[in-house]
Design a protein around this motif. Sequence first.
Motif, short mmCIF file in Angstrom:
data_model
loop_
_atom_site.label_atom_id
_atom_site.label_comp_id
_atom_site.label_asym_id
_atom_site.label_seq_id
_atom_site.Cartn_x
_atom_site.Cartn_y
_atom_site.Cartn_z
N ILE A 294 -18.50 -91.50 4.26
CA ILE A 294 -19.01 -90.50 5.11
C ILE A 294 -18.34 -89.06 4.82
O ILE A 294 -17.10 -88.93 4.92
N LEU A 295 -19.01 -87.83 4.42
CA LEU A 295 -18.52 -86.71 4.60
C LEU A 295 -19.07 -85.83 5.28
O LEU A 295 -20.00 -85.97 5.97
N TRP A 296 -18.00 -84.87 5.98
CA TRP A 296 -18.53 -83.98 6.79
C TRP A 296 -18.22 -82.70 6.33
O TRP A 296 -17.12 -82.11 5.86
N ILE A 297 -18.98 -81.57 6.72
CA ILE A 297 -18.83 -80.11 6.48
C ILE A 297 -18.36 -79.48 7.73
O ILE A 297 -19.06 -79.49 8.68
N GLY A 298 -17.22 -78.85 7.64
CA GLY A 298 -16.66 -78.16 8.68
C GLY A 298 -17.22 -76.83 9.25
O GLY A 298 -17.87 -76.30 8.41
N ILE B 66 -14.28 -88.13 5.98
CA ILE B 66 -13.24 -86.96 5.69
C ILE B 66 -14.29 -85.74 5.68
O ILE B 66 -15.21 -85.51 5.33
N GLU B 67 -13.64 -84.51 5.96
CA GLU B 67 -14.20 -83.10 5.49
C GLU B 67 -13.70 -82.86 4.24
O GLU B 67 -12.76 -82.87 3.70
N VAL B 68 -14.95 -82.08 3.75
CA VAL B 68 -14.81 -81.57 2.51
C VAL B 68 -15.21 -80.19 2.33
O VAL B 68 -16.19 -79.75 3.17
N ALA B 69 -14.46 -79.33 1.61
CA ALA B 69 -15.04 -77.81 1.73
C ALA B 69 -15.09 -77.31 0.46
O ALA B 69 -15.01 -76.13 0.20
N SER B 70 -14.95 -78.12 -0.69
CA SER B 70 -15.33 -77.84 -1.87
C SER B 70 -15.94 -78.84 -3.06
O SER B 70 -16.17 -79.96 -2.50
N ALA B 71 -16.50 -78.38 -3.95
CA ALA B 71 -16.88 -79.47 -4.94
C ALA B 71 -15.79 -80.45 -5.40
O ALA B 71 -15.86 -81.66 -5.70
N ARG B 72 -14.42 -79.96 -5.70
CA ARG B 72 -13.47 -80.78 -5.96
C ARG B 72 -13.10 -81.75 -4.78
O ARG B 72 -12.93 -82.94 -5.17
N HIS B 73 -13.24 -81.40 -3.54
CA HIS B 73 -12.91 -82.24 -2.38
C HIS B 73 -14.00 -83.39 -2.51
O HIS B 73 -13.67 -84.54 -2.36
#
Length: 359
Positions: free
Chosen positions: A102-106, A84-91
Amino acid sequence: MISKLFNKKETDSVQPFIISGPCSVETPEQLFQTVEALYEEGVRVFRGGVWKPRTRPGTFEGVGTKALPWIKEVKQEFDIEFAIEVASARHVEEALNVGIDILWIGARSTVNPFTVQEIADSLEGVDVPVLIKNPINPDLGLWLGAFERIHAAGIEQTAAIHRGFSNFREKVYRNSPNWQIPIDFRSELPQIPMICDPSHISGKRQLVPIVSQKALDLNFDGLMIESHINPNEAWSDSDQQLSPKALGLMIRSLQTRKVHFEEKDKQQKLNEIRDQIDQADHDLLEAIHQRMALVEKIGEFKKLNNVAVLDMDRWKHILQTRPDWAREMSLNPTMIEEMFGLIHQESIKRQTEIIDPKN
């Protein structure tokens, strides 16, 4: 599954690593049906948007945190990995708490070093693969900088995602592919796997196979493709998503390439042709050198007669005739126009230095 992406040997032939799933996780039913259908097509690593950063407010921005338990459930049901996409520390915290693999940065996050640094800080001490999309604008430095920040946090498994670049002049694609940027990236960081996101480049599902094949022809390591159980009813980006069945058919139709020739005689033949290219390039540089000598001669003549550097009528003539000459030689006129634009900039610079050395 994801480990295959990072254990790829340089000598391996191209075997594309596939990540697929819906643009957005919408409902438990939609997620389950999409994953089930994709699983039958052989997909084992999935994607799905939970938080959707949108260009303008008022559009669907994902269902948010409530989608995470749904993902956890399908992960357990099918024994799959999920990105999934994460855009903050909370995510990041919420994603890791439910076992996201797996994390992705958009692209909208990559463009902001503050956001990337916040994510990097939240990942310290964590062992999770992180995929980083190129920034929305064609800025190689920003893309490389995002990797430097994530690597500094101790993340070892990273991969790049090429999803194209915003360009208001673009007429064919949603985002201009600008393939030279990922090629330059690989020159800087050759050890980083490169994944193509043909869905966001294409914007239209009929272009996804074309862009996917182009990426494989350029020796990309994998593809991240959006797929929805019923694309026409998708809550976001419906035009670019494939049905699971269409995705399976497309994957099986893609042509994979070897990285190197295995036969010595064929490699020798290739080297001979490359030698000819080297000579042609040398001849081309000689011609440019001769042209610049003539440009300097014109600069001296203009200085002697107090004539301005830029003659728009002359530039328009060049801009009109050179692409026409290119067409006669079966060359891409757009490429030639861009090339002569660069040559003209250098010509103006050299003449300016002659006429007004102080500037």
